[in-house]
Every structure is written in structure tokens, then in C-alpha cells.
Motif scaffolding. Structure first.
Motif, PDB file in Angstrom:
ATOM      1  N   ASN A 112       0.767  -1.042   0.224  1.00 19.86           N
ATOM      2  CA  ASN A 112       0.051  -0.035  -0.124  1.00 19.86           C
ATOM      3  C   ASN A 112       0.823   1.190  -0.067  1.00 19.86           C
ATOM      4  OD1 ASN A 112      -2.342   1.460   0.040  1.00 19.86           O
ATOM      5  ND2 ASN A 112      -2.685   1.447   2.172  1.00 19.86           N
ATOM      6  N   VAL A 113       1.759   1.174  -0.871  1.00 21.12           N
ATOM      7  CA  VAL A 113       2.826   2.422  -1.028  1.00 21.12           C
ATOM      8  C   VAL A 113       2.728   2.843  -2.638  1.00 21.12           C
ATOM      9  CG1 VAL A 113       4.050   1.858   0.872  1.00 21.12           C
ATOM     10  CG2 VAL A 113       4.667   0.779  -1.286  1.00 21.12           C
ATOM     11  N   GLY A 114       3.352   4.141  -2.740  1.00 18.32           N
ATOM     12  CA  GLY A 114       3.279   4.470  -3.928  1.00 18.32           C
ATOM     13  C   GLY A 114       4.105   3.907  -4.775  1.00 18.32           C
ATOM     14  N   SER A 115       5.364   3.637  -4.471  1.00 19.92           N
ATOM     15  CA  SER A 115       6.704   3.148  -5.122  1.00 19.92           C
ATOM     16  C   SER A 115       7.389   2.323  -4.485  1.00 19.92           C
ATOM     17  CB  SER A 115       7.422   4.212  -6.006  1.00 19.92           C
ATOM     18  OG  SER A 115       7.862   5.264  -4.650  1.00 19.92           O
ATOM     19  N   ILE A 116       8.174   1.517  -5.166  1.00 20.72           N
ATOM     20  CA  ILE A 116       9.035   0.564  -4.466  1.00 20.72           C
ATOM     21  C   ILE A 116      10.418   1.368  -3.601  1.00 20.72           C
ATOM     22  CG2 ILE A 116      10.949  -1.279  -4.803  1.00 20.72           C
ATOM     23  CD1 ILE A 116       9.463  -2.315  -7.221  1.00 20.72           C
ATOM     24  N   PRO A 117      10.770   2.538  -4.016  1.00 17.04           N
ATOM     25  CA  PRO A 117      11.812   3.248  -3.136  1.00 17.04           C
ATOM     26  C   PRO A 117      11.214   3.818  -1.847  1.00 17.04           C
ATOM     27  CG  PRO A 117      11.873   4.044  -5.503  1.00 17.04           C
ATOM     28  CD  PRO A 117      10.847   2.963  -5.460  1.00 17.04           C
ATOM     29  N   GLU A 118       9.847   4.256  -2.095  1.00 12.68           N
ATOM     30  CA  GLU A 118       9.239   4.568  -0.925  1.00 12.68           C
ATOM     31  C   GLU A 118       9.012   3.684   0.242  1.00 12.68           C
ATOM     32  OE1 GLU A 118       4.716   6.624   0.299  1.00 12.68           O
ATOM     33  OE2 GLU A 118       5.473   6.585  -1.693  1.00 12.68           O
ATOM     34  N   ALA A 119       8.751   2.075  -0.461  1.00 11.21           N
ATOM     35  CA  ALA A 119       8.435   1.028   0.656  1.00 11.21           C
ATOM     36  C   ALA A 119       9.687   0.781   1.169  1.00 11.21           C
ATOM     37  CB  ALA A 119       7.930  -0.233  -0.256  1.00 11.21           C
ATOM     38  N   ILE A 120      10.834   0.839   0.570  1.00 10.27           N
ATOM     39  CA  ILE A 120      12.141   0.398   1.228  1.00 10.27           C
ATOM     40  C   ILE A 120      12.507   1.460   2.259  1.00 10.27           C
ATOM     41  CG2 ILE A 120      14.635   0.426   0.774  1.00 10.27           C
ATOM     42  CD1 ILE A 120      13.781  -0.590  -2.115  1.00 10.27           C
ATOM     43  N   ARG A 121      12.328   2.821   2.059  1.00  9.02           N
ATOM     44  CA  ARG A 121      12.537   3.706   2.963  1.00  9.02           C
ATOM     45  C   ARG A 121      11.740   3.596   4.349  1.00  9.02           C
ATOM     46  NH1 ARG A 121      10.305   8.250   4.569  1.00  9.02           N
ATOM     47  NH2 ARG A 121       8.564   8.263   2.746  1.00  9.02           N
ATOM     48  N   GLN A 122      10.094   3.152   3.929  1.00 10.86           N
ATOM     49  CA  GLN A 122       9.477   3.264   5.183  1.00 10.86           C
ATOM     50  C   GLN A 122       9.665   2.024   5.888  1.00 10.86           C
ATOM     51  OE1 GLN A 122       5.415   2.743   3.665  1.00 10.86           O
ATOM     52  NE2 GLN A 122       4.320   2.224   5.673  1.00 10.86           N
ATOM     53  N   THR A 124      12.851   0.870   6.197  1.00  7.45           N
ATOM     54  CA  THR A 124      14.057   1.008   7.108  1.00  7.45           C
ATOM     55  C   THR A 124      13.694   1.899   8.148  1.00  7.45           C
ATOM     56  OG1 THR A 124      15.221   1.079   4.787  1.00  7.45           O
ATOM     57  CG2 THR A 124      16.289   2.200   6.658  1.00  7.45           C
ATOM     58  N   ASP A 125      13.005   3.021   8.075  1.00  9.11           N
ATOM     59  CA  ASP A 125      12.398   3.655   9.266  1.00  9.11           C
ATOM     60  C   ASP A 125      11.881   2.865  10.276  1.00  9.11           C
ATOM     61  OD1 ASP A 125      13.473   5.828   7.913  1.00  9.11           O
ATOM     62  OD2 ASP A 125      11.460   6.579   7.195  1.00  9.11           O
ATOM     63  N   ASN A 126      11.135   1.645   9.932  1.00  6.96           N
ATOM     64  CA  ASN A 126      10.493   0.953  10.898  1.00  6.96           C
ATOM     65  C   ASN A 126      11.422   0.151  11.589  1.00  6.96           C
ATOM     66  OD1 ASN A 126       7.967   2.354  10.324  1.00  6.96           O
ATOM     67  ND2 ASN A 126       7.436   0.855   8.801  1.00  6.96           N
ATOM     68  N   ASN A 127      12.589  -0.372  11.094  1.00  3.44           N
ATOM     69  CA  ASN A 127      13.471  -1.298  11.515  1.00  3.44           C
ATOM     70  C   ASN A 127      14.793  -0.897  11.611  1.00  3.44           C
ATOM     71  OD1 ASN A 127      11.708  -4.054  11.133  1.00  3.44           O
ATOM     72  ND2 ASN A 127      11.172  -2.771   9.135  1.00  3.44           N
ATOM     73  N   ARG A 128      15.041   0.505  11.924  1.00  4.17           N
ATOM     74  CA  ARG A 128      16.011   1.065  12.318  1.00  4.17           C
ATOM     75  C   ARG A 128      17.210   0.578  13.349  1.00  4.17           C
ATOM     76  NH1 ARG A 128      18.043   5.698  10.203  1.00  4.17           N
ATOM     77  NH2 ARG A 128      16.008   6.486   9.552  1.00  4.17           N
ATOM     78  N   GLU A 129      16.350   0.432  14.516  1.00  2.00           N
ATOM     79  CA  GLU A 129      16.906  -0.110  15.450  1.00  2.00           C
ATOM     80  C   GLU A 129      17.640  -1.644  15.253  1.00  2.00           C
ATOM     81  OE1 GLU A 129      14.595   0.171  19.000  1.00  2.00           O
ATOM     82  OE2 GLU A 129      14.437   2.196  19.130  1.00  2.00           O
ATOM     83  N   ASN A 130      16.760  -2.375  14.703  1.00  4.44           N
ATOM     84  CA  ASN A 130      17.203  -3.838  14.232  1.00  4.44           C
ATOM     85  C   ASN A 130      18.480  -3.650  13.584  1.00  4.44           C
ATOM     86  OD1 ASN A 130      15.202  -4.957  15.887  1.00  4.44           O
ATOM     87  ND2 ASN A 130      13.743  -4.803  14.444  1.00  4.44           N
ATOM     88  N   ILE A 131      18.214  -2.974  12.552  1.00  5.55           N
ATOM     89  CA  ILE A 131      19.317  -2.780  11.567  1.00  5.55           C
ATOM     90  C   ILE A 131      20.743  -2.280  12.120  1.00  5.55           C
ATOM     91  CG2 ILE A 131      20.171  -1.492   9.248  1.00  5.55           C
ATOM     92  CD1 ILE A 131      17.233  -1.296   8.642  1.00  5.55           C
TER      93      ILE A 131
END
Length: 371
Positions: A112-122, A124-131
Motif C-alpha cells: 500500500n505504497v506509491g513506489s518501491i523506493p518509498e516502500a524501502i524507505r518506510q 528502513t524507518d520502521n526497523n532502524r534499531e534492528n538494522i
């Protein structure tokens, strides 16, 4: 009764031992200089294949200038090859672009995102601590240590690819200069041998040329039949790019068993059809692999023994055995040279070892038995 036995004297033994050592030395020298000799061998093979076309342009089209006739031939061959690639490559690129678009639409619908780069950024933001925790972990450091040597290996392979490209350019130069004096070179090479041994080498070269002609004609026929069978098979299962993929496989089979690399685009095209039509991917891929298996069985069991056996005078069992033996000894290169080399060795054995032609002439006709 004719006695065919011949006493092996010490002089004959030493002579044959010297011949054997010379053959071994030549083999080792060729193996040591293989990287240098390979472009020359490829250039000579290309010149051998193009010489009839150059001769046709020079004699039938009355282009007397040798350089101009070579250029016309090369341009014609490149245009024909380019036309085949144009028939195959653009549709393949179009199919891959369609597959990428389907993948992008799938991600957009699922995430439910507009583009693949936006999905990747989203993500990454949600899993920043795990990364961050993973980047500072011991497993990541050990993985880096394991990957770095492979990176240098990849760089080494890249350098080998660049060297191979340079070798290909050198092979093209060899081809051009060999074509310039092809008739002279094919007649003058015999002068490197002593006069008394020239008949032997001349007959051997004639046998090699005859068997190479038969091999090229036979392999071309096999590749054509394989391409047609794949076109029919892919059309029956309604596979994407059925005709183009069949033609590509036929061209690749000019080098024996190289067509197996076509499995890679086949998997992508099966994935494309599954995403486009909603059919099961594994069923589509299984149907394509069934076409590969059926065509390969027909080619190996029927077409190759019949066509190559007739063209090269080999029994189908000996033909299949030669492919297995030379493939085991020399790998992929062995599959390429197996049939002409086997036929050449058999012709040499019959002419110079068993001397079947001479014994056939000397044998008196048998008289019918009297009662």
C-alpha cells in the motif's frame, strides 16, 4: 602366404620413442602457450568459415580487391547477425521490463505504497534499531571478513573478462590478416616439414579439413532441427517469446550443449507469464522444462546419431562414447572437438596403422569351396 610381421629393431624403437617424446613435448608446449595460441586458433577458424563467402564475393560478384571483398563479407555477416539479435533481444528486454512493472505493481498493492523506493524507505524507518544492532553484531563482522576475499575474486574475474575481450579483438585481427593471404597460407604451411614427410602431413591435413567440413555441416543441421523443435514445443505450451527463444536456443547449439544456458531466460519468462496470467509458476516452469527434456532426448537419441553419424561416418554408439570420453578428458572444449577429432584419429589409424586400403587391394578373391 604373406607374412605381415616386421622385426622391431633397436633403431626403429629409438625412432618411435623419439616421435613419442616429440609429440609429448609439442603437447606440453601448446598447453603452456594456450593463452597465446587461442586467439590465433579462433582467428584461423573464423577465417576458415568466412573464406568461402569472401571467395564468392571476389569471384561471383567480381569484387577483385581482396580487402574490399573481406570488408563486404564482414559487413554482411554482421548485418545478418544483428538482424537475428534484433529479432530476439528487444522482445526479451520488453518482457523483462514488463516483469519489472508487474513486480512493482505487486509491491505497491501489497505494501500500500506509491513506489518501491518509498516502500524501502518506510521499511528502513520502521526497523532502524534492528538494522543498527545487526550492523554492530559479530555475525555481520564475520560476514564482511568472508565476503571481502570473494570481492577480490570477482575483481579478478572482471580482469579476466577484459583480457578475454582484448583476446577477441586480437582474434579478429588474426582473422583479417589470415583472410588476406588465405590461399597462400593453406598451401605454404607444408613447407615447414621436410620434403619426404610432406605427403603424410598433406594427407593428414586433407583428412582434417574433410572431417571439419562434415562436422560443421552436421552440427549446423542439428542446431537447425533443435531450434525448430523448441519453437514448436514452446508454441504448443503457449510460452512467452516462443519463436524468439527457440531461435536463440538453436543459435546457441552451434556450440554443443551451450543451449543449456537458455534455462536462465526461460525461468524469467515463466515467472512473467505466471505474474501476468495468474497461473501457477511451477506448472508453467515444469511445462517449459518438459519441452527442454523432450527435445534433448530427441536430439541426443535420434537426431545427433543419425545426422552426425551419417555426416562423419561414425556409428551412433561410437559417437556417443566419443562425446563422453572427450568431455571427461577436456571438459567443455572436449565436447566441441570430440566428433571431428575421433573421426580424424580413426581415419589415421585405418590409413597408417592397419593400412586397410592396402590390404584390401592385396587380398586375392576367395574361390568357392569345392565339394
Amino acid at each position: 602366404m604373406i607374412n605381415y610381421s616386421k622385426t622391431i629393431t633397436f633403431d626403429i624403437f629409438v625412432r618411435w620413442l623419439g616421435y613419442g617424446l616429440l609429440v609429448v613435448a609439442i603437447f606440453l608446449l601448446i598447453s603452456y602457450l594456450s593463452n597465446v595460441l587461442l586467439p590465433f586458433a579462433v582467428g584461423w577458424l573464423l577465417a576458415y568459415l568466412l573464406h568461402p563467402a569472401v571467395k564468392f564475393v571476389q569471384e561471383k560478384l567480381r569484387v577483385r580487391n581482396r580487402v574490399l571483398s573481406i570488408i563486404i563479407t564482414l559487413v554482411t555477416v554482421l548485418l545478418a547477425f544483428g538482424a537475428l539479435l534484433w529479432f530476439i533481444i528487444p522482445p526479451m528486454i520488453e518482457q523483462f521490463e514488463k516483469l519489472g512493472q508487474l513486480a512493482s505493481n505487486y509491491v505497491q498493492q501489497r505494501a500500500n505504497v506509491g513506489s518501491i523506493p518509498e516502500a524501502i524507505r518506510q521499511w528502513t524507518d520502521n526497523n532502524r534499531e534492528n538494522i543498527e544492532r545487526f550492523l554492530h553484531s559479530q555475525e555481520f563482522n564475520e560476514g564482511i571478513k568472508a565476503v571481502v576475499p570473494n570481492i577480490f575474486k570477482a575483481l579478478g574475474k572482471t580482469a579476466n573478462i577484459i583480457i578475454s575481450i582484448a583476446g577477441s579483438l586480437i582474434a579478429l585481427l588474426y582473422m583479417f590478416f589470415i583472410l588476406m593471404d588465405y590461399d597462400y597460407l593453406t598451401k605454404a604451411w607444408i613447407k615447414v616439414f621436410p620434403k619426404k614427410s610432406r605427403p603424410f602431413w598433406s594427407e593428414l591435413a586433407g583428412d582434417a579439413e574433410r572431417e571439419l567440413n562434415n562436422y560443421i555441416r552436421g552440427q549446423g543441421t542439428v542446431a537447425l532441427i533443435m531450434g525448430v523443435l523448441f519453437c514448436i514445443g514452446f508454441t504448443i505450451i503457449d510460452f512467452p517469446m516462443a519463436i524468439g527463444l527457440g531461435i536463440l536456443i538453436g543459435i546457441m547449439d552451434l556450440v554443443p550443449y551451450l543451449h543449456t544456458l537458455a534455462l536462465v531466460p526461460t525461468v524469467f519468462l515463466a515467472l512473467l507469464k505466471a505474474a501476468d496470467t495468474g497461473q501457477n509458476f511451477w506448472l508453467i516452469l515444469l511445462a517449459a522444462l518438459a519441452v527442454f527434456a523432450i527435445v534433448q532426448v530427441i536430439i541426443d537419441m535420434v537426431v545427433t546419431p543419425k545426422v552426425m553419424g551419417k555426416a562423419m561416418g561414425l556409428n551412433p554408439a561410437i559417437l556417443l562414447l566419443s562425446l563422453s570420453v572427450w568431455g571427461a578428458l577436456l571438459g567443455f572444449m572436449g565436447l566441441i572437438i570430440a566428433l571431428p577429432l575421433t573421426t580424424l584419429l580413426m581415419a589415421y589409424y585405418q590409413r597408417y596403422i592397419t593400412r586397410e586400403d592396402e590390404t584390401a587391394d592385396e587380398e586375392p578373391p576367395t574361390s568357392p569351396a569345392t565339394t
